[in-house]
Design a protein around this motif. Structure first.
Motif, short mmCIF file in Angstrom:
data_model
loop_
_atom_site.label_atom_id
_atom_site.label_comp_id
_atom_site.label_asym_id
_atom_site.label_seq_id
_atom_site.Cartn_x
_atom_site.Cartn_y
_atom_site.Cartn_z
N HIS B 152 -55.57 -70.97 32.79
CA HIS B 152 -54.38 -71.17 31.96
C HIS B 152 -53.13 -71.39 32.83
O HIS B 152 -52.34 -72.28 32.57
CB HIS B 152 -54.14 -69.96 31.05
N ILE B 155 -53.07 -74.84 34.17
CA ILE B 155 -52.69 -75.86 33.17
C ILE B 155 -51.19 -75.82 32.92
O ILE B 155 -50.53 -76.86 32.83
CB ILE B 155 -53.48 -75.64 31.86
N GLY B 161 -45.08 -79.05 35.88
CA GLY B 161 -44.86 -79.84 37.11
C GLY B 161 -44.73 -81.31 36.78
O GLY B 161 -43.83 -81.99 37.29
N VAL B 360 -48.53 -80.45 40.35
CA VAL B 360 -49.70 -80.89 39.58
C VAL B 360 -50.98 -80.61 40.37
O VAL B 360 -51.99 -80.15 39.82
CB VAL B 360 -49.58 -82.39 39.23
N SER B 364 -53.89 -78.10 39.40
CA SER B 364 -55.28 -78.60 39.30
C SER B 364 -56.23 -77.71 40.09
O SER B 364 -57.34 -77.41 39.65
CB SER B 364 -55.36 -80.03 39.83
N MET B 367 -56.63 -74.49 38.19
CA MET B 367 -57.44 -74.72 36.98
C MET B 367 -58.93 -74.80 37.35
O MET B 367 -59.77 -74.17 36.71
CB MET B 367 -56.99 -76.02 36.32
#
Lengths: 273, 416
Positions: B152, B155, B161, B360, B364, B367
């Motif tokens: 979470h 994400i 971002g 990002v 990633s 995640m």
């Protein structure tokens, strides 16, 4: 005779092997004869071996992995389905699963056989090491989702058999189909996440933006969201049985649309034909 | 509705599922309807739905307020949900936590099993063993408890971002001919295109596009590099990308008094020559031209093996002539002489500065790690008591039972 001839021959033989094994798996499920199941598995393994040779021949011809156009992805996709199925089979030995997974492999091979097979040089945007990671994870992810859809279909049919009072079955218990389908989806979901992440990294290198809402990207995200719903409901709400099985099938329809539908219907920078 | 109840709803799984479905459905619309076109297009193309499409911003789905609100709600929901479940997850990571087995769970004990051998197998499998009153408890992969929270968090970082990154991102596109210098005063350097080349395959098709550039700084420092597709150039925090290319063709117009005007035209561009009220439209430069069965000129390759120009001439807006010309060949119209002398390749480059990308990527990574924790390092507990072996896990009960049954089976086998 050159490599192209042998590659096509191997592809055709693999296709024939998968077709025959799918038929035999059906006969196995219908007649419940273990010997037929063993032959079906042997044919699947042989088909997979021949298919692998076909892919290796194409790699030798083209000098790269076969991930760059619809035919190449379709044949790799079918290979991924059979690989995932065989891994599952040799881990748990549920022969009947083949009756639901191999027809999917057969259909994907059939689709591949209708596509142009010519080897084309790589366009500049595809000349990247990320191609292999991005598409390789997609092959495994899509293959897993296909196997999960097969397991879900098996669950639904197994439930119907229960309802109709047909006790004799060579299929795994419904509970097992349900669990296996979930675990295979979890693996496919992780792989799909990697497909999206590696795609974003590659897009940043090639096109300056890691995300551009291209139809292929968006449909990958939609597929990811569908499986996210499945996983959340399953894990937190104890969602099992029929609804979960139907969801696994819906998720796979989204996978197929992302692959075939987007390439053929929607305008996309990912439409490599 | 009380505030507590509202917060519970806002951070509930039910809302998360609804948001997943809405975001997916809204995204589908964006892939089906053409995006970012003029309002008139939607009104004319979809007479019954046009006004609804524009009112609900289906014509610009991904930048619409509806989509942003959905994403905002999604972040709030995700953050709230994570904050709600995290304390419990952290508690479960402690060594003294051991969940109770399900009362209806299977007893995996086998009559002929060797408990000590079973314990040894578990230790080899890196289970942590804690002695209990009637036996022992084995646990493994407690880190998996926080898997969902890590996912979470990843994400949330990705969405924030990308959103903040896109808000402040700087981006642009420009064309350059060899020798051109493009200044970027805001970044404190300039870019000079030294050369632009096409790499050809044996069959004459383009393999790659190369831009040789030099970065120039005001203090005199300079350095050169080559960029191509998939190999961007990074200068400070700005990335430059090889994006496109084309031909720029030199047009010379000679008047009755010998006066000359020159222009550089790209394919599809026009030049208005005021003294003669002439418009010269360069339909295209074809470096290796052939004519299709429909009579259309096309180029077979980008190699200058059979170069021709397709030119259309207008006077006062009226069509005068359509010509196919070799380089250096002229059109004589009244007292004017028009000549395309030669063509040069130009490069199209994109630049982008986006600090959101690093977030990002971080999101990633988190995640993916979170998913690996959740699916493969999920907590596994085994309670071993007299004549009783019970497994406890939330993630994969059947699979874990299957694994433990195999371990029990191993513990029944006599060593030779």
């Amino acid at each position: 005779m050159d490599l192209v001839y042998f590659e096509e021959l191997m592809f055709t033989l693999a296709f024939a092997g998968y077709t025959l094994s799918a038929v035999l798996f059906f006969i196995f499920v219908a007649m419940k004869k273990e010997s037929i199941g063993k032959i079906a598995i042997s044919l699947t393994v042989a088909g997979f071996g021949i298919h692998t040779v076909a892919i290796i021949l194409r790699v030798i011809e083209s000098g790269r992995l076969p991930f760059t156009n619809q035919f190449e992805f379709a044949t790799s996709f079918a290979w991924g389905i059979v690989l995932c199925y065989l891994v599952l089979h040799f881990a748990y030995r549920f022969t009947g699963v083949g009756a639901f997974v191999m027809p999917i492999a057969f259909l994907v091979m059939g689709y591949a056989s209708m596509l142009p097979k010519a080897i084309k040089p790589l366009m500049p945007a595809l000349q990247s090491g990320w191609l292999y990671i991005h598409v390789g994870t997609a092959v495994i992810s899509y293959g897993s989702f296909a196997v999960a859809a097969g397991l879900a279909a098996m669950y639904l049919i197994g439930e119907r058999q229960k309802e109709t009072g047909d006790g004799k079955t060579v299929l795994p218990k419904s509970e097992v189909c349900d669990y296996l389908s979930y675990r295979v989806i979890a693996f496919g979901y992780l792989m799909l996440t990697l497909v999206i992440v590696t795609g974003a990294i590659w897009a940043k290198y090639a096109w300056s933006r890691y995300w551009a809402w291209d139809p292929k990207e968006t449909w990958s995200l939609i597929t990811w969201l569908i499986y996210s719903v499945y996983i959340h409901l399953r894990f937190n709400r104890g969602w099992k049985g029929k609804p979960a099985a139907w969801f696994a099938v819906i998720g796979f329809i989204s996978v197929i649309f992302t692959f075939i539908g987007v390439n053929n219907i929607l305008p996309s920078i990912h439409s490599y034909r | 509705m009380t505030i507590d109840k509202f917060i519970r709803r806002l951070t509930s799984l039910g809302l998360a599922i609804i948001l997943f479905i809405f975001i997916a459905a809204y995204s589908i619309i964006g892939t089906v309807l053409p995006q970012g076109l003029q309002r008139e297009f939607y009104i004319e193309s979809y007479p019954a739905m046009g006004s609804i499409i524009t009112a609900l911003q289906f014509d610009q789905v991904y930048s619409s307020w509806i989509f942003r609100i959905l994403l905002f709600l999604f972040i709030v929901n995700l953050a709230g949900c994570t904050l709600r479940i995290l304390p419990g997850q952290l508690k479960k990571m402690k060594k003294d936590h051991f969940p109770k087995p399900k009362p209806d769970g299977d007893n995996l004990h086998a009559e002929n099993m060797d408990i000590q051998k079973f314990r040894g197998i578990l230790e080899r499998k890196r289970y942590t063993i804690v002695e209990g009153e009637k036996g022992f408890r084995a646990s493994k992969h407690r880190i998996g408890n926080i898997g969902s929270s890590v996912t979470h968090l990843g994400i949330i970082i990705i969405i924030l971002g990308s959103f903040i990154g896109n808000m402040f991102a700087q981006e642009g596109f420009f064309n350059m001919l060899p020798g051109d210098v493009k200044g970027f005063p805001q970044y404190g350097f300039s870019l000079r295109l030294d050369d632009f080349r096409l790499g050809f395959r044996d069959n004459g098709t383009v393999d790659q596009y190369y831009s040789d550039v030099t970065v120039l700084r005001p203090e005199g420092e300079e350095w050169s590099d080559t960029m191509w597709v998939n190999n961007p150039l990074k200068v400070d925090k700005v990335d430059f990308y090889q994006t496109s290319y084309g031909w720029a063709s030199s047009l010379s117009i000679l008047g009755p008094e010998g006066e000359e005007q020159n222009a550089l035209l790209r394919n599809g561009e026009s030049y208005f020559y005021q003294p003669g009220h002439l418009t010269v439209y360069l339909y295209g430069y074809f470096p290796n031209m052939t004519i299709t069965s429909l009579g259309e000129p096309i180029t077979m390759t980008e190699q200058e093996l059979n170069p021709y120009y397709a030119v259309i001439l207008y006077e006062f807006g009226n069509h005068v002539s359509s010509d196919i010309l070799e380089p250096g060949q002229s059109i004589q119209y009244k007292d004017f002489k028009l000549t395309f002398t030669d063509s040069s390749l130009y490069t199209g480059l994109t630049f982008r500065k986006d600090f959101g990308y690093i977030f990002v990527m971080l999101g990633s990574l988190l995640m993916t790690l979170g998913l690996i924790f959740s699916f493969y390092f999920y907590p596994k507990h085994i309670q071993v008591e007299e004549k009783s072996i019970r497994t406890i896990t939330r993630q994969n009960t059947w699979g874990f039972d299957y694994q433990v049954r195999q371990l029990v089976q191993q513990s029944t086998e006599k060593e030779e």
